[in-house]
Design a protein around this motif. Structure first.
Motif, PDB file in Angstrom:
ATOM      1  N   GLN A  86       0.840  -1.184   0.000  1.00 28.57           N
ATOM      2  CA  GLN A  86       0.000   0.000   0.000  1.00 28.57           C
ATOM      3  C   GLN A  86       0.881   1.242   0.000  1.00 28.57           C
ATOM      4  O   GLN A  86       1.897   1.294   0.701  1.00 28.57           O
ATOM      5  N   VAL A  87       0.497   2.224  -0.782  1.00 31.79           N
ATOM      6  CA  VAL A  87       1.235   3.480  -0.876  1.00 31.79           C
ATOM      7  C   VAL A  87       0.300   4.608  -0.467  1.00 31.79           C
ATOM      8  O   VAL A  87      -0.824   4.696  -0.952  1.00 31.79           O
ATOM      9  N   GLN A  88       0.781   5.456   0.406  1.00 32.31           N
ATOM     10  CA  GLN A  88       0.034   6.666   0.772  1.00 32.31           C
ATOM     11  C   GLN A  88       0.793   7.873   0.266  1.00 32.31           C
ATOM     12  O   GLN A  88       2.016   7.947   0.404  1.00 32.31           O
ATOM     13  N   LEU A  89       0.073   8.813  -0.312  1.00 33.76           N
ATOM     14  CA  LEU A  89       0.679   9.962  -0.968  1.00 33.76           C
ATOM     15  C   LEU A  89       0.163  11.247  -0.345  1.00 33.76           C
ATOM     16  O   LEU A  89      -1.037  11.368  -0.070  1.00 33.76           O
ATOM     17  N   VAL A  90       1.064  12.204  -0.173  1.00 38.29           N
ATOM     18  CA  VAL A  90       0.675  13.511   0.349  1.00 38.29           C
ATOM     19  C   VAL A  90       1.386  14.584  -0.457  1.00 38.29           C
ATOM     20  O   VAL A  90       2.619  14.623  -0.495  1.00 38.29           O
ATOM     21  N   GLU A  91       0.593  15.465  -1.081  1.00 41.14           N
ATOM     22  CA  GLU A  91       1.147  16.565  -1.856  1.00 41.14           C
ATOM     23  C   GLU A  91       1.377  17.783  -0.967  1.00 41.14           C
ATOM     24  O   GLU A  91       0.696  17.979   0.029  1.00 41.14           O
ATOM     25  N   SER A  92       2.326  18.607  -1.392  1.00 40.88           N
ATOM     26  CA  SER A  92       2.574  19.882  -0.730  1.00 40.88           C
ATOM     27  C   SER A  92       3.152  20.846  -1.739  1.00 40.88           C
ATOM     28  O   SER A  92       3.586  20.445  -2.825  1.00 40.88           O
ATOM     29  N   GLY A  93       3.155  22.123  -1.373  1.00 36.46           N
ATOM     30  CA  GLY A  93       3.778  23.130  -2.212  1.00 36.46           C
ATOM     31  C   GLY A  93       2.824  23.985  -3.020  1.00 36.46           C
ATOM     32  O   GLY A  93       3.262  24.905  -3.718  1.00 36.46           O
ATOM     33  N   GLY A  94       1.532  23.690  -2.934  1.00 36.06           N
ATOM     34  CA  GLY A  94       0.585  24.525  -3.655  1.00 36.06           C
ATOM     35  C   GLY A  94       0.442  25.893  -3.020  1.00 36.06           C
ATOM     36  O   GLY A  94       0.991  26.163  -1.944  1.00 36.06           O
ATOM     37  N   GLY A  95      -0.279  26.766  -3.694  1.00 41.33           N
ATOM     38  CA  GLY A  95      -0.491  28.103  -3.158  1.00 41.33           C
ATOM     39  C   GLY A  95      -0.951  29.062  -4.220  1.00 41.33           C
ATOM     40  O   GLY A  95      -1.360  28.663  -5.322  1.00 41.33           O
ATOM     41  N   LEU A  96      -0.863  30.337  -3.889  1.00 38.17           N
ATOM     42  CA  LEU A  96      -1.263  31.415  -4.776  1.00 38.17           C
ATOM     43  C   LEU A  96      -0.016  32.066  -5.360  1.00 38.17           C
ATOM     44  O   LEU A  96       0.912  32.421  -4.617  1.00 38.17           O
ATOM     45  N   VAL A  97       0.000  32.234  -6.664  1.00 42.98           N
ATOM     46  CA  VAL A  97       1.152  32.828  -7.329  1.00 42.98           C
ATOM     47  C   VAL A  97       0.656  33.686  -8.483  1.00 42.98           C
ATOM     48  O   VAL A  97      -0.408  33.418  -9.054  1.00 42.98           O
ATOM     49  N   GLN A  98       1.409  34.709  -8.804  1.00 38.30           N
ATOM     50  CA  GLN A  98       1.050  35.567  -9.930  1.00 38.30           C
ATOM     51  C   GLN A  98       1.451  34.904 -11.247  1.00 38.30           C
ATOM     52  O   GLN A  98       2.384  34.082 -11.297  1.00 38.30           O
ATOM     53  N   ALA A  99       0.746  35.260 -12.279  1.00 38.10           N
ATOM     54  CA  ALA A  99       1.087  34.750 -13.602  1.00 38.10           C
ATOM     55  C   ALA A  99       2.556  35.055 -13.911  1.00 38.10           C
ATOM     56  O   ALA A  99       3.051  36.150 -13.614  1.00 38.10           O
ATOM     57  N   GLY A 100       3.221  34.061 -14.494  1.00 34.74           N
ATOM     58  CA  GLY A 100       4.639  34.194 -14.783  1.00 34.74           C
ATOM     59  C   GLY A 100       5.540  33.671 -13.682  1.00 34.74           C
ATOM     60  O   GLY A 100       6.754  33.517 -13.888  1.00 34.74           O
ATOM     61  N   GLY A 101       4.953  33.389 -12.529  1.00 36.45           N
ATOM     62  CA  GLY A 101       5.732  32.904 -11.401  1.00 36.45           C
ATOM     63  C   GLY A 101       5.962  31.408 -11.447  1.00 36.45           C
ATOM     64  O   GLY A 101       5.597  30.723 -12.421  1.00 36.45           O
ATOM     65  N   SER A 102       6.557  30.899 -10.371  1.00 40.88           N
ATOM     66  CA  SER A 102       6.921  29.485 -10.293  1.00 40.88           C
ATOM     67  C   SER A 102       6.476  28.887  -8.972  1.00 40.88           C
ATOM     68  O   SER A 102       6.368  29.590  -7.961  1.00 40.88           O
ATOM     69  N   LEU A 103       6.223  27.597  -9.009  1.00 41.06           N
ATOM     70  CA  LEU A 103       5.949  26.810  -7.812  1.00 41.06           C
ATOM     71  C   LEU A 103       6.549  25.429  -8.013  1.00 41.06           C
ATOM     72  O   LEU A 103       6.631  24.940  -9.150  1.00 41.06           O
ATOM     73  N   THR A 104       6.930  24.815  -6.912  1.00 39.21           N
ATOM     74  CA  THR A 104       7.359  23.424  -6.960  1.00 39.21           C
ATOM     75  C   THR A 104       6.469  22.595  -6.051  1.00 39.21           C
ATOM     76  O   THR A 104       6.376  22.882  -4.850  1.00 39.21           O
TER      77      THR A 104
END
Length: 123
Positions: A1-19
């Motif tokens: 069994q694999v459990q997955l948890v995402e992180s790193g989302g948020g609010l960013v302006q157009a042209g910006g970056s997120l990981t």
């Protein structure tokens, strides 16, 4: 069994970056192909990027090619999605998913899914 948890989302302006990061539990992470999917309000869930178990092959949706990069670190049980030059149309809930297998998979029939992380790109 694999459990997955995402992180790193948020609010960013157009042209910006997120990981985005996706941490997986379990000792068999390296035997899974991984994928990132997204779902915007009122739309279907679609594949964004996918990566083979050893990172040796990747897939990108046309809409994110040359802007997003998927990678994985099997020693850390983590898959990443580097997102550059973000656009308002990238706004969605982003999900990572795991599928047992040796190839790159682009359909929705992954066995394990994370709860998702919201990415909002303002114009």
């Amino acid at each position: 069994q694999v459990q997955l948890v995402e992180s790193g989302g948020g609010l960013v302006q157009a042209g910006g970056s997120l990981t985005l990061s996706c941490a997986a539990s379990g000792r068999t992470f390296s035997s899974y192909a991984m994928g990132w999917f997204r779902q915007a309000p009122g739309k279907e869930r679609d594949v964004v990027a996918a990566i083979r178990w050893n990172g040796g092959s990747t897939y990108y949706a046309d809409s994110v090619k040359d802007r997003f990069t998927i990678s994985r670190d099997n020693a850390k049980n983590t898959v990443y999605l580097q997102m550059n030059r973000l656009k308002p149309e990238d706004t969605a809930v982003y999900y990572c998913a795991a599928k047992a297998g040796r190839y790159v998979y682009t359909t929705l029939d992954y066995e394990h899914w994370g709860p998702g992380t919201q990415v909002t790109v303002s114009s």
